[in-house]
Design an enzyme around this catalytic site. Structure first.
Site, PDB file in Angstrom:
ATOM      1  N   HIS A   1       0.860  -1.176   0.000  1.00  0.00           N
ATOM      2  CA  HIS A   1       0.000   0.000   0.000  1.00  0.00           C
ATOM      3  C   HIS A   1       0.905   1.238   0.000  1.00  0.00           C
ATOM      4  O   HIS A   1       1.993   1.209   0.588  1.00  0.00           O
ATOM      5  CB  HIS A   1      -0.835   0.123   1.267  1.00  0.00           C
ATOM      6  CG  HIS A   1      -1.777  -0.994   1.538  1.00  0.00           C
ATOM      7  ND1 HIS A   1      -1.387  -2.183   2.090  1.00  0.00           N
ATOM      8  CD2 HIS A   1      -3.118  -1.092   1.362  1.00  0.00           C
ATOM      9  CE1 HIS A   1      -2.448  -2.964   2.234  1.00  0.00           C
ATOM     10  NE2 HIS A   1      -3.503  -2.337   1.794  1.00  0.00           N
TER      11      HIS A   1
ATOM     12  N   GLU B   1      -9.304 -13.155  -2.119  1.00  0.00           N
ATOM     13  CA  GLU B   1      -8.579 -13.413  -0.879  1.00  0.00           C
ATOM     14  C   GLU B   1      -9.438 -14.346  -0.047  1.00  0.00           C
ATOM     15  O   GLU B   1     -10.399 -13.901   0.576  1.00  0.00           O
ATOM     16  CB  GLU B   1      -8.345 -12.083  -0.150  1.00  0.00           C
ATOM     17  CG  GLU B   1      -7.607 -12.257   1.150  1.00  0.00           C
ATOM     18  CD  GLU B   1      -7.198 -10.932   1.776  1.00  0.00           C
ATOM     19  OE1 GLU B   1      -7.363  -9.872   1.123  1.00  0.00           O
ATOM     20  OE2 GLU B   1      -6.723 -10.955   2.910  1.00  0.00           O
TER      21      GLU B   1
ATOM     22  N   HIS C   1     -10.998 -13.429   3.186  1.00  0.00           N
ATOM     23  CA  HIS C   1     -11.970 -12.349   3.241  1.00  0.00           C
ATOM     24  C   HIS C   1     -13.374 -12.846   2.966  1.00  0.00           C
ATOM     25  O   HIS C   1     -14.331 -12.111   3.087  1.00  0.00           O
ATOM     26  CB  HIS C   1     -11.651 -11.259   2.204  1.00  0.00           C
ATOM     27  CG  HIS C   1     -10.709 -10.244   2.731  1.00  0.00           C
ATOM     28  ND1 HIS C   1     -10.460  -9.069   2.106  1.00  0.00           N
ATOM     29  CD2 HIS C   1      -9.956 -10.235   3.844  1.00  0.00           C
ATOM     30  CE1 HIS C   1      -9.573  -8.384   2.796  1.00  0.00           C
ATOM     31  NE2 HIS C   1      -9.251  -9.056   3.845  1.00  0.00           N
TER      32      HIS C   1
ATOM     33  N   ASP D   1     -10.678 -11.393  10.432  1.00  0.00           N
ATOM     34  CA  ASP D   1      -9.730 -11.585   9.363  1.00  0.00           C
ATOM     35  C   ASP D   1      -8.356 -11.891   9.958  1.00  0.00           C
ATOM     36  O   ASP D   1      -7.594 -10.990  10.295  1.00  0.00           O
ATOM     37  CB  ASP D   1      -9.713 -10.237   8.612  1.00  0.00           C
ATOM     38  CG  ASP D   1      -9.141 -10.383   7.232  1.00  0.00           C
ATOM     39  OD1 ASP D   1      -8.730 -11.478   6.874  1.00  0.00           O
ATOM     40  OD2 ASP D   1      -9.119  -9.365   6.531  1.00  0.00           O
TER      41      ASP D   1
ATOM     42  N   ASP E   1      -5.888 -13.680   8.559  1.00  0.00           N
ATOM     43  CA  ASP E   1      -4.807 -13.647   7.575  1.00  0.00           C
ATOM     44  C   ASP E   1      -3.672 -14.592   7.934  1.00  0.00           C
ATOM     45  O   ASP E   1      -2.492 -14.198   7.998  1.00  0.00           O
ATOM     46  CB  ASP E   1      -4.253 -12.219   7.450  1.00  0.00           C
ATOM     47  CG  ASP E   1      -5.166 -11.343   6.608  1.00  0.00           C
ATOM     48  OD1 ASP E   1      -6.142 -11.855   6.043  1.00  0.00           O
ATOM     49  OD2 ASP E   1      -4.876 -10.145   6.512  1.00  0.00           O
TER      50      ASP E   1
END
Lengths: 432, 432, 432, 432
Positions: free
Chosen positions: A102, A268, A271, A303, A305
């Protein structure tokens, strides 16, 4: 001489015969090995996720950061540069050729847009230099339009146009950076969604979101940026209600806005509780552009991850990828972080190696499944009635209800045909 | 003289002052009362669901049928007629003007398509007569393409074209019956979905589904049937993977197939854990056609189709309906059944009255919210920045990223604006 | 000569080198092979579940039965006998040494208790004969206290004592049959739970349930029945609220009633979203008595009782079993059914073989994990601080808060120790 | 003169006739009004939660803090004092008589245990002074054994005894502070649970947890602390696996450790998807000690701790509380925070007022339900068979299976009795 952040750790080797306790080598991932005409590296297109692995501090819903790294020292800009150097050392030692970030991961946000942009310019000069030195490339870049206070009520869907404008300005810069660094893709996140129907005008917000995407498409063309646009459905978090729940709903939204030829999907699994479902659906519609490989706990709503290490899942995912001919220009990005409690520096390596091996095993399994063709021929047989006669007319879209009625009047009740799911599962298990 | 199935039960009256234990009268639903220019009856357009209330035997996942009714006696055709008479007696005593059914609910399936069609002809002759006698109308009809053994692997998405043809023949007859009985809508269910990605070709099956819908549209036009087509998203059951998960994904599918102007959505909250979300989304896209009002237990994955009695929910639903100007030609169909353990005949009345009163309260609350305008003016203020300047350009889709950047360079950081969700909730609670 | 129901199917053989498409042989399960001092057969103690495999007709929440078997013909008693013969033919060809049933699976319910009991007597005479002929034994028996209409509001927790009495009478007979057939265990289900707090007195119902279990314990002693009592927690279905949600809550209930030495737990992963969690917890408290091996889809709320074929899961389960020294007198009962769409007779074999192979692989993996000891020594190191000093006092329960404070004043802040979850997962993956 | 943090806001008044937009007054909560012999204040025993309302900064899973308060300025100790003054100003203006805190909320953690303890001493001197000035009392205190890095692998269940010792030292001080401030309860949280079965020895960890609780009980007695101990089940977060899933499992654990007479339960509906279930179960076992009133979104897995404003829920909760004769010495603590986007200072008041009014309405409804007795008499009738004959023997635990069988042989099949859930729901709706 450049500072070494992973001093005792050599380049990770492929050692297929290593023992159970040896977790600092690949036992399955052999980058140059060729399967079905391509190298493993080319099928897998692994990418390291900058934020989870280099900016993520190990904070949890009920706990402070736990992962204290040497590169998080000094002024924001100084530490941003050290972090970038550490990352490229990591990419190189791990043998991964792509990374993703990002805008606000890689360079600190300033107190004004202009200052933030200057920070980005300075840090991406270094990134470009490191890319050229190492051959590591940028799989994709995205803009962080969610962490800052100003985005608490959304970015492109914010009820205040001032905030939407800020997001637009940030995306403009992001597209310019994508061009500068040769990003192969540019990602838009699924959006914040909303918490309460009481204070939200859904139709108005979705109209704004469509406008926002169109502005980005226009500016991309204007500056001659040739990368692929990706957008990600998001079933959970951070809002109670998400606008783009799954692959199909996002494809529908793109189609409604006339944007379906400008975007592909980035899926993803963590998600969406739909997991593999979305990968299959996106691929079926020719819209699977990239995958953020991670996993979560079923029944945990948030989430997490986590690092995906389940060979059954990696096999299913790689089967879809190989069947659609690969993911180019997308890739398998590790949007996965070590557990909050995994505080050793080596845990960063152990986790990435574990995932890469899991996908390498998945790829090998998928290739064997496809090359053997046992499942494919079971499938072909299953749908064979659509290759001739009335079936062919259905396939072509030219059949009518009257023909259907006539067919049944002539042929009566269909035979019962077993779906044979357990047989498919048994055959699949043979390859796991 | 006609047999009476609900002998001791008179026409249900409106008694606003009845006591807590009096559950056989309306305390809130007053059919002829006018709110915002329409009668309650016209806003609510209640419809009784034939299968849950007259065919449903109270079977459960771990238990045999519990509800033994007088009309379930005699040969299949004889009992079908008794059942229909009982139903019209019920509609009339309850004061509901619409009903809905599947082809196989109202008339027994025969051993061939021809026999099934003859059964349908005979029973719908009686239905037409009863409709004319009582003034009760048919809100919608649908085809049962899931119960029979032949549909175990799907109907329009079945891997065997013979089964798809059977489904087509059945829908052809269904459309003809819709015309005969003056149905105001015709419903397609979301489909069986699939259990296993191992044995399913998603792209092929969705292509067949699109063809199937187009054949139905063509035949509808051919026979001059003027009712509205409805289709229902289905998040859960009976397959693990559903093709049409939520409102947005179904809108997307219709758009992709070029069918979006031929269908509207029928939303059944208990089929989607998104509940109100789907009603709001469908309405925002101008696609909310009808509602199957029922409820489930959160966290119970299966489709319990319970009676919705939560005033907060009925208020939210009625607010959307009133704001979009009503549901015509759709309605509020009670796809809700009494609990398996509610074995008394009067429980059928108690449950319908409870739901009707809950929606009547919801309607009264929604009307007060809309007439007071307190929430509406809070909303207007919230989105006011889009009524002028850059905001207006976003609204019209004519803004550019460059203008956004200029705006931020001139105006800097946006102010932080509270979302005030708790205030909205408090104001909303005022009306509950 | 006895009727053959599986005419073309020979005894299933162990063929470790069979190809991917060969699903009618064991590739991993080798009954007589010895691992860690016991045969695979003895570690695994497989048992076929009579109701899912021989009585289950393939009905679904939205569909009629699909599985039409030759043994479902003739009068109820005649068909019950054919079914039993078919089952023993199946057990023998499959090479499984145990089976399980409910009283009402094996013999049809009569119109009175006396008739039901006579039916049971007659059928269990045949069962005893077949057991003796084949050497197949009864792992457990249980009473069906949920299917019949009378149990719709519960059995031992029914608000009507007359129903509770019926359940008691049925259990009395069940215990007598257990003795007659030499059942090694007797199972109680977790109970129906309740739907609505509005009409339920929880304290009263739990008191009745405790009484019910005590009566069963007393009668067991009275008739000299020596089998183990098992009870199963049930997180979902059929009630909204279950009384015995997970292993820990059931252990607590047993302890509260003074019944904890009379029962062990039978864990059915698909009844609890906690899956492996409950197996681990039950084993940790020395209460794991038996396992009903099946699986479900995460996120599907209802009880699909599918065939468990995930090697990761079977490895985890077998690791717990081997670590606690086996399951005797319990076993691995297949409370799993073929999918509704798996209508071929051979699907019955394919599914059982698939599960048996999956558990055989799990057992082999678990044995390698335990024999290598890599994970065990990582664990030992992890908890090593409790083997001496203050840690030992905690272990023994003799430490005090004052000692804790003194220890911290002397030793200050503890070191940060990585949990190393990804390392554990990588090592575990080595064995999968 | 004392700094005013809520300068423009007067003491909140009871104005039953205020309009829909007036959210800064009580429309239902009238502290001194007497219902069933007690004031509303005494039935409700509201308590403000210090951390959510005064320390919580509005951070979210994907976003930075949003709520910038005047009291968060200056050095940690200076700001801690300002925060405490602001809180007491808030309690007084809101008219709430209780508050709750963690040790680390009220006073900043120092670099050593000694420094942390000194900080606590200094701040609690101020707290004591403010309590005396205002009459506000401490409902409960608890120790934060989860936020600090050292607790990332657990506190009482940590694999490292050094960490467990730190937790013990912290609890020792917490008990001393409880005595100093006259806390009416002391709370233990349900624990961190664990993420991975691979690296966790469940039996060992639970043994340590039991020891830990016993040490606390011993020290409480030693210092003559007379408050009630509370412990909270926690279904979700932060670990994947929780040790104390629901009320029943926690009661079981306490019983197993011989601690069931030393603790009562504190139920937090948003920590358990079982919601009201746990409140009912805890009360049925005489173990409901206190309630943390908050709510979450069904289907969102994480702990959103929202303001509970649903009147149906507050009615159900208050009915249980009134039926068990109140919560003393426990209370209704607002473990609820304003949404992250609710950034105005007045939102703090609006949210608390909204919740207090929602519970006041719940109390009024519950009292009407109980005083009318309609539901109670329906219930009494439902269980009436247990008041005589065989039912009474079941009630007393003296019945036998043989008596059951005799009863059925004499009386045959029970009658079918409707559960009448919809009738109960309709009657309940009358009061909402």
């Amino acid at each position: 001489a450049q500072e070494k952040f992973f001093a005792g750790i050599p380049k990770i080797q492929y050692k297929p015969d290593a023992g159970p306790g040896d977790v600092m080598c690949f036992k399955h991932y052999n980058a140059e090995e060729v399967l079905m005409g391509r190298t493993m590296e080319d099928w897998l297109r692994f990418s390291v996720c900058y934020w989870h692995s280099f900016c993520g501090p190990g904070a949890g819903p009920l706990g402070v950061p736990t992962q204290h790294r040497l590169w998080n020292k000094g002024s924001p800009m100084k530490s941003a540069k050290k972090r970038l150097c550490a990352a490229f050392e990591f990419f190189t030692k791990l043998g991964v050729k792509y990374y993703t970030f990002h805008d606000r991961d890689i360079a600190p946000e300033g107190s004004t847009l202009e200052e933030s942009n200057r920070n980005l310019d300075e840090i991406t000069d270094l990134a470009l230099k490191l890319q050229n030195q190492t051959g590591v490339k940028l799989l994709w870049i995205t803009c962080n339009l969610f962490t800052h206070l100003r985005y608490m009520n959304g970015a492109a869907t914010n009820p205040d146009c001032h905030v939407l404008a800020y997001a637009g300005a940030q995306v403009k810069k992001g597209l310019e950076i994508a061009k500068k660094l040769g990003a192969e893709n540019f990602v838009f996140w699924g959006g914040r969604g909303f918490h309460s129907i009481h204070n939200t005008d859904v139709a108005v917000e979705l109209n704004h979101m469509a406008t926002f995407f169109k502005m980005a498409v226009n500016y991309k063309e204007k500056i001659g940026l040739s990368c692929q646009f990706l957008i990600a459905p998001q079933q959970l978090e951070p809002g109670k209600h998400q606008y783009d729940y799954d692959a199909m709903s996002l494809i529908g939204f793109l189609k409604l806005c006339g944007l379906d030829s400008d975007f592909k999907l980035k899926i993803e699994p963590n998600h969406t509780t739909l997991g593999g479902h979305d990968i299959v659906m996106a691929s079926a519609f020719g819209m699977l552009g990239s995958i953020d490989s991670n996993t979560g706990y079923p029944y945990l709503g948030w989430d997490t991850d986590q690092c995906p290490m389940d060979i059954r899942n990696t096999t299913l995912v790689m089967k879809v990828i190989v069947e659609q001919g690969g993911l180019h220009p997308g890739g398998l990005n590790f949007v996965a972080k070590v557990h909050r409690e995994s505080t050793d520096l080596e845990d960063l390596f152990i986790s990435h190696i574990g995932v890469m091996d899991a996908f390498a095993r998945g790829l090998r399994n998928a290739v064997r499944i496809i090359e053997d063709g046992v499942i494919a021929s079971m499938m072909q047989e299953r749908y064979s009635s659509f290759s001739h006669g009335l079936g062919q007319k259905v396939e072509n879209g030219t059949a009518t209800l009257e023909e259907m009625e006539d067919f049944i009047k002539e042929n009566g009740e269909p035979e019962v045909t077993s779906g044979k799911q357990e047989k498919y599962e048994s055959v699949f298990n043979h390859y796991i």
